[in-house]
Design an enzyme around this catalytic site. Structure first.
Site, PDB file in Angstrom:
ATOM      1  N   ASN A  65       2.280  -4.210  10.090  1.00 50.79           N
ATOM      2  CA  ASN A  65       1.942  -4.193   8.941  1.00 50.79           C
ATOM      3  C   ASN A  65       2.267  -2.342   8.720  1.00 50.79           C
ATOM      4  O   ASN A  65       3.901  -2.125   7.687  1.00 50.79           O
ATOM      5  CB  ASN A  65       0.979  -4.008   7.768  1.00 50.79           C
ATOM      6  CG  ASN A  65       1.038  -4.173   6.312  1.00 50.79           C
ATOM      7  OD1 ASN A  65       2.311  -4.408   5.703  1.00 50.79           O
ATOM      8  ND2 ASN A  65       0.210  -3.356   5.720  1.00 50.79           N
TER       9      ASN A  65
ATOM     10  N   ASP B 246      16.249  16.772 -31.700  1.00 53.97           N
ATOM     11  CA  ASP B 246      15.807  18.097 -33.236  1.00 53.97           C
ATOM     12  C   ASP B 246      17.854  18.829 -32.897  1.00 53.97           C
ATOM     13  O   ASP B 246      18.494  18.921 -31.938  1.00 53.97           O
ATOM     14  CB  ASP B 246      14.572  18.806 -32.253  1.00 53.97           C
ATOM     15  CG  ASP B 246      13.828  19.941 -33.725  1.00 53.97           C
ATOM     16  OD1 ASP B 246      15.143  19.327 -35.243  1.00 53.97           O
ATOM     17  OD2 ASP B 246      14.103  21.460 -34.074  1.00 53.97           O
TER      18      ASP B 246
ATOM     19  N   ASP C 282       8.255  18.988 -33.642  1.00 54.28           N
ATOM     20  CA  ASP C 282       8.458  17.843 -32.754  1.00 54.28           C
ATOM     21  C   ASP C 282       7.146  17.783 -32.135  1.00 54.28           C
ATOM     22  O   ASP C 282       7.793  17.114 -30.508  1.00 54.28           O
ATOM     23  CB  ASP C 282       9.315  19.012 -31.815  1.00 54.28           C
ATOM     24  CG  ASP C 282      10.680  19.314 -33.312  1.00 54.28           C
ATOM     25  OD1 ASP C 282      11.134  18.484 -33.887  1.00 54.28           O
ATOM     26  OD2 ASP C 282      11.458  20.400 -32.863  1.00 54.28           O
TER      27      ASP C 282
ATOM     28  N   ASP D 225       5.682  -0.179   6.943  1.00 52.48           N
ATOM     29  CA  ASP D 225       5.410   1.310   5.938  1.00 52.48           C
ATOM     30  C   ASP D 225       5.581   2.091   6.944  1.00 52.48           C
ATOM     31  O   ASP D 225       6.765   2.647   5.938  1.00 52.48           O
ATOM     32  CB  ASP D 225       3.638   1.020   6.223  1.00 52.48           C
ATOM     33  CG  ASP D 225       2.770   0.375   5.407  1.00 52.48           C
ATOM     34  OD1 ASP D 225       3.815  -0.276   4.996  1.00 52.48           O
ATOM     35  OD2 ASP D 225       1.989   0.072   5.322  1.00 52.48           O
TER      36      ASP D 225
ATOM     37  N   GLU E 284       1.181  -1.301  -0.073  1.00 50.13           N
ATOM     38  CA  GLU E 284       0.121  -0.036   0.655  1.00 50.13           C
ATOM     39  C   GLU E 284       0.440   1.240  -0.004  1.00 50.13           C
ATOM     40  O   GLU E 284       0.845   2.131  -0.671  1.00 50.13           O
ATOM     41  CB  GLU E 284      -0.781   0.000   1.459  1.00 50.13           C
ATOM     42  CG  GLU E 284      -0.913  -0.211   2.569  1.00 50.13           C
ATOM     43  CD  GLU E 284      -0.226  -0.940   3.058  1.00 50.13           C
ATOM     44  OE1 GLU E 284      -0.187  -1.704   4.684  1.00 50.13           O
ATOM     45  OE2 GLU E 284       0.099  -3.044   2.542  1.00 50.13           O
TER      46      GLU E 284
END
Length: 877
Positions: free
Chosen positions: A716, A353, A627, A720, A311
């Protein structure tokens, strides 16, 4: 009585109306350019006296106004929804809703906070909407002089229709795609369309069958160009979005294709979704069947789904990209599209270019040579006097000469030289003369113009102050000097003079006085390279970025400029050859070619797509209208400080300063961004893969859940937070020296080798908790032990995977990342004895556990480092 003039059938569709084909057609333009004027008028249902007002009104109703079609501006809500339409974001939202429905509000809050941060950051960074269509529309907001019912009138550009007869004069913008019917000394500036800095001549002669590029057709003028000098009468062929420029507008405002970065993120997302799709049902079924508590099994499976979902990916990606955009802004580089930063780093081919990007985009007087080809200050001075006192329309060459402003003061051009007369330029003589009088009363006629025209009028030559008669064998050598300069891409004019005694009355001079001239030398003009171009290309080469030049200019000038900036001129491919190539042939040829010349906008786009088809991440740097399609097709579009607005709006990155050296910094910044994103990808993927083995195995043989759902979510959440400082981390210098691309197969290979290592130590922990600490009857102690080991090993792995070197010794993480890691493991350890312990289901761990954990962490770090080192030597990274 019925009108005798040819009128369009009111029932015909716009597509069938002459000149009203629904899409731009090169074939149609070529046919009209090759036909004579009368045939073109007949096909368009027009005549020299123009259309009648009734005819024009009928055509306007059928083909629509002469305006370029625009994409409807995306609303704020739709832009927000487009950011949410990501498989990972949708998965997280679904998990958040399920967490709410099952009463797990903590999980819901965590998930929604991550989603909101990632989506909102990206939304505000990309709010600079594409305004290309607005710029294109602004170009057709003036009036045009046209003939209707035999009378001239000024009419708004948007009211023009195919078949209208228009008048063009110096300073006019060409209001549509037109076929020239009559012209006098007509020169157009097509730089925005072709990249050619010098004006091009247009006439009425039917085009040769050899010419395939519409922009090279001598009797067609296109919307987007303007009249430099001369005048013409022309008939309108195409209007609005059926013009050549209109076809470019359609490609600018359309939906962007996914870049290599987008594709890479999506592939990784689907890989993780596949893991979850396999893992979650397996965990649910195993726990449900073995423990016969299906609600508990469902909650645990949901927690595992949240734990396996990366996540943090949207936020990690967006924060990394935003940090990169901020770093680039300090170098005066605007990043319009965040993903372009990573693509900048992944880029292994930069197509550029020539005019305005590698070159300065303006004509400069490069050389002033005497008749022997040696530099001469006298030639510059006489040239300056001619241009200074020239009162007609000053062209680009005059402006280039007058850029030497220091000569005005040095020569006292106004005080010491009085203009007596002027013989203006015309396209038959291809020269012009100015007569000035100095303070002694001497009149000097200074003539400049086409080399052949001036030299044939010269009877003497000034060689270092000595006048010698023109001799044929020496004249050939002088012409060769001019030819050699032309062969190098210079625009060359000759300069001659003639001295005459003054008189009391100002004499009147005429063309017949342009005789018995003295040849002084030559002036050579060029659009020169930017000062930083050569060094920038050298540095890009050092970063393993291959540079290719794609230009609409001719091959002679292109080859000269390429040599000047240090590019080898070996393989050169023209647009006419590209026309006949299949996509497969073009892909092979483009891969081996470094210089492409005489390209139409569609050719540039084809070359870029061909290179992408060969697996390259392609950048394009350009500055003109021509371009725009290439800028949009490229993985990263770059425009420069001198670019037209449309090119800037079509690009992803804009260099605000003239220096091209910032390209190197952009590439390095892109690689740093990718380096930090890939750290998270590898850590999340390998950790999740290891957890898959651990959770499935533990669920199969344990009489209780391996970890409570609230513990999985807490683990978790802490993990995180430990990764939020990854964007602050440094990337090893040797990792930055080559392009890094998204390769899902490499990530998958890394997962397969590194992921199972964590499972080894998870199973050692299971063994230790069950047989050393006898947790068969003490699930709480087992849960606590695995929670701590899992958090510590996952946090430690950040520091091992973040570098290819030996962690902490050869390469150390940033201080924010180190501090975050220490804080998170400390919080994890504290939770087991904190007031929250009972709420989370934790119990204190025995002292012996911490000794075992320290030994396991040391072994885990050593084993992971050994496997990582072997992996890098075996597979490259």
């Amino acid at each position: 009585m019925e009108n005798s003039k040819k009128t369009p059938d009111a029932s015909r569709s716009p597509d069938s109306l002459p000149g009203g084909n629904g899409a731009h057609s090169s074939v149609d333009l070529l046919e009209k350019a090759r036909a004579d004027a009368d045939a073109v008028l007949k096909e368009l249902g027009s005549q020299p006296g123009g259309l009648s007002e009734a005819e024009a009104a009928a055509r306007l109703k059928q083909v629509g106004t002469n305006e370029i079609a625009r994409e409807k501006r995306q609303s704020v809500l739709m832009r927000l929804l487009s950011n949410i339409r990501n498989p990972l974001v949708l998965l997280l939202l679904a998990l958040g809703v399920l967490s709410y429905l099952t009463g797990d509000l903590r999980a819901m809050v965590v998930i929604f906070v991550m989603v909101i941060l990632g989506v909102v950051l990206r939304f505000f960074q990309e709010m600079r909407a594409d305004n290309a269509a607005e710029k294109l529309k602004a170009m057709v907001s003036n009036t045009a002089t046209l003939v209707r019912d035999g009378k001239e009138a000024e009419v708004s550009l948007k009211m023009l229709v195919p078949g209208d007869i228009i008048r063009l004069a110096a300073g006019d913008m060409v209001p549509a795609d037109v076929r020239v019917l009559s012209a006098k000394d007509l020169f157009l500036n097509q730089a925005a369309l072709t990249g050619e800095a010098l004006p091009v001549e247009k006439n009425t002669v039917p085009a040769s069958a050899d010419v395939q590029n519409p922009l090279d057709l001598p009797n067609l003028c296109f919307l987007g160009s303007n009249v430099e000098s001369g005048s013409a009468t022309a008939v309108v062929i195409h209007t609005g979005d059926r013009t050549y420029l209109g076809s470019l507008a359609a490609s600018i405002v359309g939906q962007r294709e996914l870049t290599s970065f987008d594709k890479g993120v999506n592939k990784f997302t689907w890989l993780m979704i596949c893991f979850i799709a396999v893992m979650v049902p397996a965990v649910f079924l195993i726990n449900g069947l073995s423990k016969h508590n299906w609600l508990e099994a469902f909650l645990f499976a949901m927690a595992v789904a949240v734990g396996l979902t990366p996540e943090m990916l949207p936020m990690i990606v967006t924060v990394n990209l935003s940090k990169g955009a901020l770093a680039m802004s300090r170098k005066k580089v605007i990043v319009k599209r965040l993903n372009a930063i990573q693509n900048f780093g992944a880029m292994d081919v930069l197509c550029t270019d020539k005019t305005g990007t590698l070159t300065q985009g303006k004509i400069v007087l490069e050389r002033h040579l005497d008749a022997n080809g040696d530099p001469s200050e006298l030639v510059l001075q006489y040239g300056y006097l001619n241009s200074f006192h020239h009162t007609g329309l000053k062209n680009l060459l005059d402006e280039a000469i007058l850029d030497h402003e220091e000569l005005e003061e040095r020569l006292k051009a106004k005080e010491k030289y009085r203009k007596i007369d002027e013989i203006p330029f015309d396209f038959l003589r291809r020269r012009m003369s100015v007569i000035v009088e100095d303070q002694t009363g001497l009149n000097t006629l200074i003539c400049k113009g086409a080399v052949d025209e001036v030299m044939r009028l010269c009877t003497r030559v000034n060689l270092h102050g000595e006048l010698v008669a023109v001799e044929p064998e020496h004249d050939v050598k002088r012409r060769q000097i001019a030819d050699d300069l032309n062969g190098q891409g210079f625009r060359v004019i000759a300069l001659a003079y003639k001295e005459m005694p003054g008189s009391s009355d100002d004499p009147v001079y005429s063309v017949k006085d342009e005789s018995d001239l003295i040849l002084l030398g030559f002036l050579a003009f060029l659009d020169p390279p930017k000062d930083t171009a050569a060094e920038a290309l050298k540095r890009l080469h050092g970063l393993n970025v291959d540079v290719k030049v794609l230009t609409g200019d001719n091959e002679i000038i292109t080859a000269y400029i390429c040599r000047e900036v240090g590019m080898p001129v070996e393989n050169l491919l023209l647009g006419s050859r590209i026309e006949g190539m299949s996509e497969t042939e073009l892909a092979e040829t483009a891969n081996a070619t470094s210089i492409f010349a005489r390209l139409a906008p569609a050719h540039k786009e084809r070359v870029i797509r061909a290179l992408q088809g060969k697996g390259h991440v392609v950048g394009f740097m350009g500055d003109g209208i021509n371009d725009a399609p290439a800028l949009k097709a490229a993985d990263v579009g770059i425009s420069v400080d001198s670019a037209v607005d449309i090119a800037k709006e079509s690009s992803d990155i804009i260099l605000l300063e003239n220096s091209l050296l910032v390209l190197e910094q952009g590439v390095l910044e892109g690689r740093r961004v990718f380096g930090n994103i890939i750290k998270y990808i590898k850590m999340a993927a390998s950790s999740n893969f290891g957890n898959m083995f651990s959770v499935v195995g533990a669920s199969a043989f344990l009489p209780f859940l391996p970890m409570l759902p609230i513990q999985v979510l807490t683990n978790n959440l802490l993990y995180d937070f430990s990764q939020t400082t990854i964007p602050t981390d440094e990337v090893d210098a040797d990792w930055l020296n080559k392009p890094r691309q998204w390769r899902i197969d490499k990530i998958l290979r890394f997962i397969l080798f590194i992921g199972p290592i964590s499972s080894i130590f998870d199973y050692l922990t299971f063994f230790m908790m069950l047989y050393v600490f006898n947790c068969w009857e003490n699930p709480a102690l087992f849960h606590t032990g695995w929670f701590v080991e899992s958090l510590f090993t996952q946090t430690l792995i950040i520091h091992i995977i973040r570098t290819n070197k030996i962690p902490f010794i050869e390469s150390r993480a940033s201080w924010p990342l180190i501090l975050t890691s220490l804080i998170i493991v400390s919080v994890g350890a504290w939770l087991t004895v904190s007031p929250l312990a009972s709420t989370l289901g934790f119990v204190p761990l025995p002292p012996m556990y911490w000794l075992f954990l320290t030994a396991m962490l040391l072994c885990y770090a050593v084993l992971t480092q050994v496997v990582k080192t072997w992996f890098i030597r075996r597979f490259g990274e």
